[in-house]
Motif scaffolding. Structure first.
Motif, PDB file in Angstrom:
ATOM      1  N   UNK A   1      17.683 -93.983 -12.863  1.00  0.00           N
ATOM      2  CA  UNK A   1      18.840 -94.106 -13.749  1.00  0.00           C
ATOM      3  C   UNK A   1      18.448 -94.464 -15.181  1.00  0.00           C
ATOM      4  N   UNK A   2      17.210 -94.944 -15.379  1.00  0.00           N
ATOM      5  CA  UNK A   2      16.740 -95.300 -16.720  1.00  0.00           C
ATOM      6  C   UNK A   2      15.803 -94.235 -17.304  1.00  0.00           C
TER       7      UNK A   2
ATOM      8  N   UNK B   1      17.815 -87.402 -14.938  1.00  0.00           N
ATOM      9  CA  UNK B   1      16.554 -88.115 -14.766  1.00  0.00           C
ATOM     10  C   UNK B   1      15.420 -87.222 -14.264  1.00  0.00           C
ATOM     11  N   UNK B   2      15.738 -85.989 -13.889  1.00  0.00           N
ATOM     12  CA  UNK B   2      14.745 -85.081 -13.295  1.00  0.00           C
ATOM     13  C   UNK B   2      13.939 -84.379 -14.383  1.00  0.00           C
ATOM     14  N   UNK B   3      12.621 -84.322 -14.186  1.00  0.00           N
ATOM     15  CA  UNK B   3      11.750 -83.520 -15.038  1.00  0.00           C
ATOM     16  C   UNK B   3      11.673 -82.118 -14.434  1.00  0.00           C
ATOM     17  N   UNK B   4      11.669 -81.110 -15.313  1.00  0.00           N
ATOM     18  CA  UNK B   4      11.664 -79.713 -14.872  1.00  0.00           C
ATOM     19  C   UNK B   4      10.685 -78.942 -15.736  1.00  0.00           C
ATOM     20  N   UNK B   5       9.811 -78.165 -15.089  1.00  0.00           N
ATOM     21  CA  UNK B   5       8.856 -77.325 -15.817  1.00  0.00           C
ATOM     22  C   UNK B   5       9.072 -75.880 -15.380  1.00  0.00           C
ATOM     23  N   UNK B   6       9.191 -74.980 -16.373  1.00  0.00           N
ATOM     24  CA  UNK B   6       9.337 -73.549 -16.128  1.00  0.00           C
ATOM     25  C   UNK B   6       8.132 -72.854 -16.738  1.00  0.00           C
ATOM     26  N   UNK B   7       7.430 -72.039 -15.938  1.00  0.00           N
ATOM     27  CA  UNK B   7       6.223 -71.386 -16.436  1.00  0.00           C
ATOM     28  C   UNK B   7       6.382 -69.870 -16.422  1.00  0.00           C
ATOM     29  N   UNK B   8       5.461 -69.214 -17.121  1.00  0.00           N
ATOM     30  CA  UNK B   8       5.378 -67.760 -17.122  1.00  0.00           C
ATOM     31  C   UNK B   8       5.591 -67.171 -18.501  1.00  0.00           C
ATOM     32  N   UNK B   9       5.115 -65.962 -18.665  1.00  0.00           N
ATOM     33  CA  UNK B   9       5.312 -65.238 -19.922  1.00  0.00           C
ATOM     34  C   UNK B   9       6.791 -64.938 -20.132  1.00  0.00           C
TER      35      UNK B   9
END
Length: 178
Positions: free
Chosen positions: A5-6, A135-143
Motif C-alpha cells: 500500500x506504500x 503498487x505493482x511493477x510491470x515490465x513490457x519488452x520487445x521491439x
C-alpha cells in the motif's frame, strides 16, 4: 520489503532493435525475487523453449513462469494462429494482473504483438492505466513499443544495436541469448 500500500508501482518499457530487452527484464525478475517479491513472467513469443532464465527461475518459490507463444513470428506459417495465440495470452495476462497476487509482472515480447497489430497499444495502455494495481511493477519488452504504451510508462529504455554477432553469421549462443 516496502508494504504494497506504500509502494509506487512502476511501468517500464524495454524496446529497440538492440539486444538486452528481455535480459534486462530478467535481471529485475531475479532482483525482485531475491527481495521477496512475488514475480510473474509471461512470454508472448518464445514458446516452449527451455531457456537458462526459465531454468534459473525454477529454483525460486516466488517466480511463476509461463512461456505461451507459438515461437518466433518471423518463421510463422500461420499468422492468424499467431494473432489468436497473442490475444489468448493477453487475456491470460490481464487475469493474472487483476488477481493482485504479484508484485512484479513481466510481459516479455508483448511489444512485438503491437508491432504486428495483434494487440493495440491503446488497449494495453488503457488496461495499465485503469486496472494495474497501483503498487505493482510491470515490465513490457520487445521491439516496436506502441506510442500509447510509451506515453503512459514511467521508464522507457530503447536498446540500440551498434553491432550484433548474428549479422556476422554467429547463431544465438546458449547462456548469452537463451
Amino acid at each position: 520489503m516496502k508494504a504494497r500500500d506504500k509502494r509506487q508501482g512502476l511501468t517500464l518499457v524495454h524496446t529497440g532493435d538492440g539486444k538486452g530487452k528481455s535480459s534486462s527484464a530478467f535481471g529485475v525478475v531475479f532482483r525482485a525475487a531475491g527481495s521477496g517479491f512475488n514475480v510473474l513472467v509471461i512470454q508472448y513469443i518464445k514458446g516452449k523453449w527451455k531457456t537458462g532464465e526459465s531454468r534459473a527461475a525454477e529454483k525460486f518459490d516466488n517466480i511463476e513462469w509461463h512461456s505461451l507463444g507459438d515461437g518466433f513470428t518471423w518463421d510463422t506459417q500461420n499468422p492468424e494462429q499467431d494473432r489468436k495465440t497473442s490475444r489468448d495470452i493477453w487475456e491470460f495476462s490481464k487475469e493474472k494482473i487483476r488477481s493482485g497476487n504479484y508484485d512484479l509482472v513481466v510481459l516479455d515480447e508483448i511489444n512485438y504483438c503491437c508491432g504486428y497489430d495483434w494487440i493495440s497499444g491503446e488497449e494495453i495502455a488503457s488496461f495499465i492505466q485503469d486496472e494495474k494495481p497501483h503498487w505493482m511493477h510491470l515490465i513490457l519488452t520487445g521491439r516496436n513499443a506502441a506510442p500509447e504504451v510509451v506515453t503512459i510508462a514511467d521508464t522507457v529504455t530503447e536498446m540500440k544495436m551498434i553491432k550484433h554477432a548474428y549479422s556476422q553469421g554467429i547463431k544465438a549462443q546458449q547462456g548469452v541469448e537463451f
